[in-house]
Scaffold this motif. Structure first.
Motif, PDB file in Angstrom:
ATOM      1  N   ARG A   1       0.837  -1.218   0.058  1.00  0.00           N
ATOM      2  CA  ARG A   1       0.006   0.011   0.056  1.00  0.00           C
ATOM      3  C   ARG A   1       0.867   1.346  -0.067  1.00  0.00           C
ATOM      4  N   LEU A   2       1.825   1.119   0.965  1.00  0.00           N
ATOM      5  CA  LEU A   2       2.670   2.380   0.951  1.00  0.00           C
ATOM      6  C   LEU A   2       3.667   2.702  -0.421  1.00  0.00           C
TER       7      LEU A   2
ATOM      8  N   VAL B   1      11.067  12.462   0.083  1.00  0.00           N
ATOM      9  CA  VAL B   1      10.711  11.468   0.597  1.00  0.00           C
ATOM     10  C   VAL B   1      11.969  10.425   0.768  1.00  0.00           C
ATOM     11  N   MET B   2      12.508  10.049  -0.591  1.00  0.00           N
ATOM     12  CA  MET B   2      13.719   9.000  -0.709  1.00  0.00           C
ATOM     13  C   MET B   2      14.823   9.493  -0.164  1.00  0.00           C
ATOM     14  N   LEU B   3      15.223  10.929  -0.303  1.00  0.00           N
ATOM     15  CA  LEU B   3      16.429  11.140   0.309  1.00  0.00           C
ATOM     16  C   LEU B   3      16.387  11.555   1.782  1.00  0.00           C
TER      17      LEU B   3
ATOM     18  N   THR C   1      12.750   2.532   3.292  1.00  0.00           N
ATOM     19  CA  THR C   1      14.096   1.982   2.893  1.00  0.00           C
ATOM     20  C   THR C   1      13.782   0.473   2.355  1.00  0.00           C
ATOM     21  N   GLY C   2      12.955  -0.235   2.867  1.00  0.00           N
ATOM     22  CA  GLY C   2      12.465  -1.648   2.445  1.00  0.00           C
ATOM     23  C   GLY C   2      11.979  -1.613   0.869  1.00  0.00           C
ATOM     24  N   ILE C   3      11.102  -0.511   0.851  1.00  0.00           N
ATOM     25  CA  ILE C   3      10.508  -0.255  -0.725  1.00  0.00           C
ATOM     26  C   ILE C   3      11.573   0.041  -1.588  1.00  0.00           C
ATOM     27  N   ALA C   4      12.549   1.212  -1.214  1.00  0.00           N
ATOM     28  CA  ALA C   4      13.562   1.343  -2.243  1.00  0.00           C
ATOM     29  C   ALA C   4      14.530   0.210  -2.759  1.00  0.00           C
TER      30      ALA C   4
ATOM     31  N   LEU D   1      22.724  -2.078  -4.521  1.00  0.00           N
ATOM     32  CA  LEU D   1      21.500  -2.896  -5.200  1.00  0.00           C
ATOM     33  C   LEU D   1      21.685  -3.354  -6.665  1.00  0.00           C
ATOM     34  N   PRO D   2      21.138  -4.221  -6.991  1.00  0.00           N
ATOM     35  CA  PRO D   2      21.447  -4.653  -8.377  1.00  0.00           C
ATOM     36  C   PRO D   2      20.911  -3.731  -9.418  1.00  0.00           C
ATOM     37  N   VAL D   3      21.679  -3.257 -10.113  1.00  0.00           N
ATOM     38  CA  VAL D   3      20.979  -1.927 -11.074  1.00  0.00           C
ATOM     39  C   VAL D   3      21.819  -2.271 -12.294  1.00  0.00           C
ATOM     40  N   ARG D   4      21.224  -1.689 -13.443  1.00  0.00           N
ATOM     41  CA  ARG D   4      21.789  -1.630 -14.760  1.00  0.00           C
ATOM     42  C   ARG D   4      21.855  -0.177 -14.984  1.00  0.00           C
ATOM     43  N   GLN D   5      22.943   0.393 -15.535  1.00  0.00           N
ATOM     44  CA  GLN D   5      23.453   1.911 -15.545  1.00  0.00           C
ATOM     45  C   GLN D   5      23.450   2.272 -16.997  1.00  0.00           C
ATOM     46  N   TYR D   6      23.050   3.251 -17.434  1.00  0.00           N
ATOM     47  CA  TYR D   6      23.171   3.843 -18.738  1.00  0.00           C
ATOM     48  C   TYR D   6      23.518   5.283 -18.714  1.00  0.00           C
TER      49      TYR D   6
END
Lengths: 182, 184
Positions: free
Chosen positions: A122-123, A138-140, B48-51, B73-78
């Motif tokens: 939900r969040l 918010v992320m920062l 943080t968990g969502i990110a 975090l596992p990312v692909r960068q361009y």
């Protein structure tokens, strides 16, 4: 069953229900205090166990003169405990060992509680509904753990503007999450 | 009940010690404010968990890009220059696709980003995208789930810069030639 045995069971049951009610009322407040002042969930959970253990000791020994003063008592214990922890970790480990029975009570409360359905989903959905700028702030704030002044510099905003935008973002998230829950 | 803004100020450490203690005394007495305080203080671990799970798209800043890198975090960068198109492809485990767009940001106060489908229609847009004037760059973090859902296609990102004087100019169009999972 003899009546005195029935009466004893009834008294113990009422006492257990009363203790559970106290834990349900104060655990979230203590955890919120812990998250604010200690900065991480593990330490906040430790604070909950220790403070509730002290509270239940006080209740069980009949040391509660005025139940209306319990909130200020619990807050005072939170403040003193956090203050102690900032001086030494040794005392905390000893207290945690003594708080083990409270941990069992809390585990039972967690098992009995209705789970909050899809809280994280939900969040995440609600984060997508606020503006990009609000989302970035918010992320920062929470993921990158930047303070308001740093965020202002990062985004080319004034600190006052960051504060207002951030508060509005949090209010929007709260309304969205609550709206989903209802 | 005290104003939600005051609870925000408490949770974010914006209040003086005296103000914070007053809020705490109220939170321990008031059920509704306790619920609000719980929501606000639980946001840290939840966001943080969502990110980390790559669950939300957001416009990046340098601080966020650095934090994602530090978090491993596992990312692909361009990295794309105006007018260029780079190949891209999702992996099954990536949390984000991070795209850095190099632009001339001289005299720019606001950046508008439009993400375009192959036919030129707007898939999404960000009206006030954060940008880094020092790095001369704009970043975007797209979720791994969204990238994995895309078929093979060319996505274009158009940036427009606006100045406080009311003028605007196109900063560039950047292409991502995406290959869908399994080549679909």
């Amino acid at each position: 069953m003899p009546s005195h045995a029935r009466d004893s069971i009834a008294r113990v049951t009422r006492a257990a229900e009363a203790e559970a009610a106290l834990c349900r009322a104060f655990a979230p407040r203590i955890r919120a205090y812990g998250l604010r002042h200690l900065g991480n969930a593990a330490d906040a959970d430790d604070l909950v166990q220790i403070v509730l253990s002290l509270l239940l000791d006080k209740v069980r020994t009949g040391a509660v003169d005025d139940p209306a003063r319990l909130p200020s008592f619990v807050l005072g214990v939170c403040r003193n405990t956090v203050s102690d922890w900032r001086r030494t970790n040794t005392r905390r480990r000893n207290i945690l060992e003594r708080a083990a029975p409270t941990m069992q009570l809390l585990a039972q409360l967690d098992a009995d509680a209705q789970p909050e359905p899809l809280a994280r989903d939900r969040l995440a959905d609600c984060l997508q509904t606020i503006s990009q700028r609000q989302r970035t702030i918010v992320m920062l704030t929470y993921y990158a753990q930047r303070d308001g002044a740093d965020i202002a510099t990062e985004l080319g905003m004034t600190p006052g503007n960051v504060r207002v935008t951030r508060h509005r973002a949090l209010a929007a998230l709260r309304d969205c999450v609550k709206g989903g829950a209802s | 009940m005290i104003p939600f803004e005051q609870l925000c100020g408490w949770a974010l450490g914006e209040l003086s010690t005296e103000e914070a203690e007053s809020v705490e005394e109220h939170v321990f007495e008031c059920d509704e404010c306790a619920r609000a305080a719980t929501f606000l203080t639980e946001l840290g671990p939840r966001v943080t968990g969502i990110a980390r799970a790559g669950r939300v798209r957001f416009a990046l800043t340098r601080a966020l890009a650095e934090h994602i890198a530090a978090d491993q975090l596992p990312v692909r960068q361009y990295e794309i220059n105006p007018g260029d198109t780079v190949p891209c492809q999702a992996t099954s485990d990536q949390a984000y696709a991070i795209t850095r767009l190099n632009v001339d940001l001289a005299d720019v106060d606001r950046v508008h980003m439009a993400i375009l489908a192959p036919d030129g229609s707007v898939i999404d847009e960000i009206d006030d995208a954060p940008f880094d004037a020092q790095e001369q760059a704009v970043w975007l973090a797209e979720t791994g789930d969204a990238v994995r859902a895309l078929p093979t296609m060319v996505i274009r990102i158009r940036l427009t810069g606006h100045s406080h004087r009311g003028t605007s100019r196109e900063l560039g169009v950047f292409g991502l030639s995406h290959t869908g999972l399994g080549g679909r």
